[in-house]
Design a protein around this motif. Structure first.
Motif, PDB file in Angstrom:
ATOM      1  N   ARG A 117     -16.990 -48.127  -2.768  1.00  0.00           N
ATOM      2  CA  ARG A 117     -15.564 -47.821  -2.702  1.00  0.00           C
ATOM      3  C   ARG A 117     -15.137 -47.565  -1.255  1.00  0.00           C
ATOM      4  NH1 ARG A 117     -14.668 -43.537  -7.704  1.00  0.00           N
ATOM      5  NH2 ARG A 117     -14.480 -45.091  -9.383  1.00  0.00           N
ATOM      6  N   ASP A 119     -13.880 -45.011  -0.041  1.00  0.00           N
ATOM      7  CA  ASP A 119     -14.233 -43.657   0.391  1.00  0.00           C
ATOM      8  C   ASP A 119     -15.727 -43.500   0.650  1.00  0.00           C
ATOM      9  OD1 ASP A 119     -15.360 -43.634  -2.118  1.00  0.00           O
ATOM     10  OD2 ASP A 119     -14.078 -42.060  -2.944  1.00  0.00           O
ATOM     11  N   SER A 121     -18.216 -43.894  -1.549  1.00  0.00           N
ATOM     12  CA  SER A 121     -19.023 -43.607  -2.741  1.00  0.00           C
ATOM     13  C   SER A 121     -19.526 -44.898  -3.370  1.00  0.00           C
ATOM     14  CB  SER A 121     -18.217 -42.793  -3.756  1.00  0.00           C
ATOM     15  OG  SER A 121     -17.081 -43.520  -4.201  1.00  0.00           O
TER      16      SER A 121
END
Length: 261
Positions: A117, A119, A121
């Protein structure tokens, strides 16, 4: 003489009744909207997104696909290239080969890969793909699902780590320990301390039962305890025979566990 008319008769001439067809269309539209909402909710709960990929590279995503990849439907435009950028670098080649094989007409079984992702993660995905052919029999587009199975994978990792911690505690324990089958009394696992204490090689131990280290007079008591084994047995003194024939007194504490199913 002019015709007399009432307000009701005037309204009937100027306000025609609602068309039944219009009502039916509205009801059908409402039903369709409800079905779409239910499908979206079902996908959200199951962490299961659906998608379609054309040969041209055009991609259509369901709402859950955006949530799985951690992107916004208003800011992210799904395409073959943008999806490739979200796939874990180590898995991109394998995913590309699966998609290429599906477009070539091969039956593609479900496969797993990882998504990174924005972000940072990491998510674990299981993909299922189905090829849809045109009138000429050529694959025109692919349709399928992505399911986020990250929670399942994390649980599996946690179980493996717990099992490894238990194994290390078992193997390194300074006291003799073993695991045995209460139905057959066969040894299933032996720690190093037991090997050193009793003098049997590990392979020898694993070919034996508890009967082989007990004195004959204690066998009936062992059978009785094995039959009524509860979660934990209090410490009890037993006479055990070592490999060299010597007898030793051992305090035994037994605990019921799950072992390899």
């Amino acid at each position: 003489m002019p015709n007399a008319s009432t307000p009701e008769s005037r309204r009937s001439k100027t306000e025609p009744p609602a068309a039944p067809a219009t009502n039916e269309r509205q009801r059908a539209a409402d039903v369709l909207l409800d079905k779409r909402r239910l499908l979206s909710e079902a996908q959200r709960i199951a962490h299961l997104g659906s998608w379609r990929l054309d040969r041209s590279g055009r991609v259509v995503w369901s709402d859950e696909m955006y949530r799985i990849h951690g992107v916004s439907p208003t800011a992210f435009i799904p395409s073959a290239d943008s999806l490739q950028a979200l796939i874990h670098p180590d898995d991109r080649t394998a995913v590309h080969e699966q998609i290429t094989a599906a477009f070539a007409g091969s039956v593609v079984a479900e496969f797993e890969f990882r998504v990174l992702r924005p972000d940072g993660s990491e998510r674990y995905i299981v993909a299922r793909t189905e090829a849809v052919s045109d009138r000429e029999g050529r694959v025109g587009h692919l349709t399928g699902t992505f399911q986020d199975i990250t929670a399942r994978r994390q649980a599996e990792v946690a179980v493996r780590k717990a099992a490894e911690r238990y194994r290390q505690l078992f193997e390194a324990n300074p006291h003799p320990m073993w695991i045995y089958d209460p139905a057959t009394l066969r040894f299933l696992a032996i720690n190093d301390a037991a090997v050193g204490q009793y003098g049997y090689a590990r392979d020898e131990f694993l070919g034996m039962t508890l009967n082989d280290i007990l004195v004959p007079e204690d066998l009936p008591a062992l059978t009785e305890i094995a039959q009524r084994m509860d979660d934990k047995q209090k410490g009890a003194l037993w006479r055990h025979r070592l490999r060299d024939g010597r007898l030793i007194d051992m305090e035994i504490i037994a605990q019921t566990i799950d072992f390899e199913g």
